[in-house]
Design an enzyme around this catalytic site. Structure first.
Site, short mmCIF file in Angstrom:
data_model
loop_
_atom_site.label_atom_id
_atom_site.label_comp_id
_atom_site.label_asym_id
_atom_site.label_seq_id
_atom_site.Cartn_x
_atom_site.Cartn_y
_atom_site.Cartn_z
CD GLN A 46 -5.20 -34.40 -1.21
OE1 GLN A 46 -6.32 -34.33 -1.68
NE2 GLN A 46 -4.50 -35.51 -1.22
CB VAL A 51 1.68 -27.06 -4.41
CG1 VAL A 51 1.96 -28.25 -3.50
CG2 VAL A 51 1.62 -27.51 -5.87
CG HIS A 92 0.92 -32.23 -0.54
ND1 HIS A 92 -0.03 -32.83 -1.34
CD2 HIS A 92 1.17 -33.12 0.46
CE1 HIS A 92 -0.34 -34.02 -0.84
NE2 HIS A 92 0.37 -34.22 0.25
CB CYS A 137 14.16 -21.81 6.80
SG CYS A 137 15.57 -22.36 7.78
CB CYS A 196 14.09 -21.81 11.86
SG CYS A 196 13.78 -20.58 10.59
CB CYS A 242 16.94 -19.18 6.86
SG CYS A 242 15.73 -18.53 8.01
CB CYS A 266 17.96 -19.81 11.64
SG CYS A 266 17.59 -21.03 10.36
N GLY A 277 -12.96 -32.39 -5.13
CA GLY A 277 -11.94 -32.67 -6.14
C GLY A 277 -10.76 -33.47 -5.64
CB THR A 278 -9.39 -34.77 -2.81
OG1 THR A 278 -8.42 -35.73 -2.38
CG2 THR A 278 -10.50 -34.67 -1.80
ZN LIG Z 1 15.59 -20.53 9.26
#
Ligand SMILES: [Zn+2]
Length: 257
Positions: free
Chosen positions: A108, A110, A126, A134, A137, A155, A158, A195-196
């Site tokens: 979980q 980041v 997360h 992006c 895409c 991006c 795309c 740890g959750t």
């Molecule tokens: Zn893209």
């Protein structure tokens, strides 16, 4: 407690397919404050708006201008994540993957610390605050790959709008990551939760689903959590102490076979 570590190690050695779920508690000893609870970032600065993603979509340029300025909790969060180093719990889980016991790790967090420790099979539900994604895409990029000269950045593949890879409030969990989680849940006989408190969905559903399917749960946490009543084994203590002890015990068992 030492007996519980032995029991947990035996259980893990017997299983053919084990995955892990990690949350904020594993990164506390790398200096990263949790978002919620006592001492949490949001407890101090206030929770971000629940419709963060919708606000981003309505004004991506404005969001990026704020982001570059690093207002409020974002400043502290980025600064701590950028200098944080993996702790012994992250390293021990990476070793558990290398010796073939841990097949996949869902986090979980980041903060990139599992990847920094060398874990390769990692689903970051997360996202990862150090990466970009992006929204059209779904391609992910390192920060240095994306120019911020014109905002919002776009991006290279795309032309879609780029946002941070960290999943915002109101933003769906990226489908590719959810698919990996579902595949791993199907394969898994058991899960180690580190740890959750498994409070935030979808992650909160994973240990419950493992249990419902007859799998086993091992928890590492200094305190009792909402998961504790479901757990087969609860190991109490700091992740940075308990997980390395568990892995060292496991190595002994594997050696003696
Ligand atoms: Zn893209």
């Amino acid at each position: 407690m030492p007996q519980d570590i032995d029991k947990a190690a035996e259980r893990l050695v017997k299983a053919n397919y084990v995955i892990a779920l990690t949350g904020a508690g594993i990164s506390v000893e790398s200096g990263i404050r949790p978002f919620r609870g006592p001492g949490g970032l949001w407890t101090e600065y206030g929770e971000p708006p629940m419709d963060g993603y919708q606000r981003f979509l309505a004004d991506p340029k404005g969001h990026w201008e704020q982001r570059i300025k690093r207002v409020g909790y974002a400043k502290e969060l980025y600064e701590t994540i950028e200098k944080a180093k993996p702790n012994p719990a992250h390293h021990a889980l990476a070793e558990l993957e290398r010796i073939g016991v841990l097949k996949y790790l869902i986090t979980q967090n980041v903060d990139n610390l599992h990847l920094a420790a060398g874990s390769e099979k990692v689903a970051q539900i997360h996202g990862n605050m150090l990466k970009m994604r992006c929204i059209k895409c779904g391609s992910r990029y390192e920060q240095e790959e994306i120019s911020l000269e014109t905002l919002p950045p776009t991006c290279p593949k795309c032309g879609g709008i780029i946002k941070g890879d960290g999943v915002m409030f109101g933003e769906p969990i990226p489908l590719d990551v959810l698919e990996v989680c579902e595949r791993e849940m199907d394969r898994s006989e058991g899960m180690i939760c580190v740890g959750t408190s498994a409070f935030v969905y979808p992650a909160a559903g994973f240990p419950r689903e493992i249990k419902r399917r007859g799998g086993f749960l091992i928890e590492v946490d200094p305190r009792e959590t909402e998961l504790t009543p479901l757990c087969d084994i609860s190991l109490r203590g700091k992740a940075a102490e308990i997980v390395p002890q568990l892995v060292s015990k496991l190595r002994d068992i594997l050696k003696s076979k």
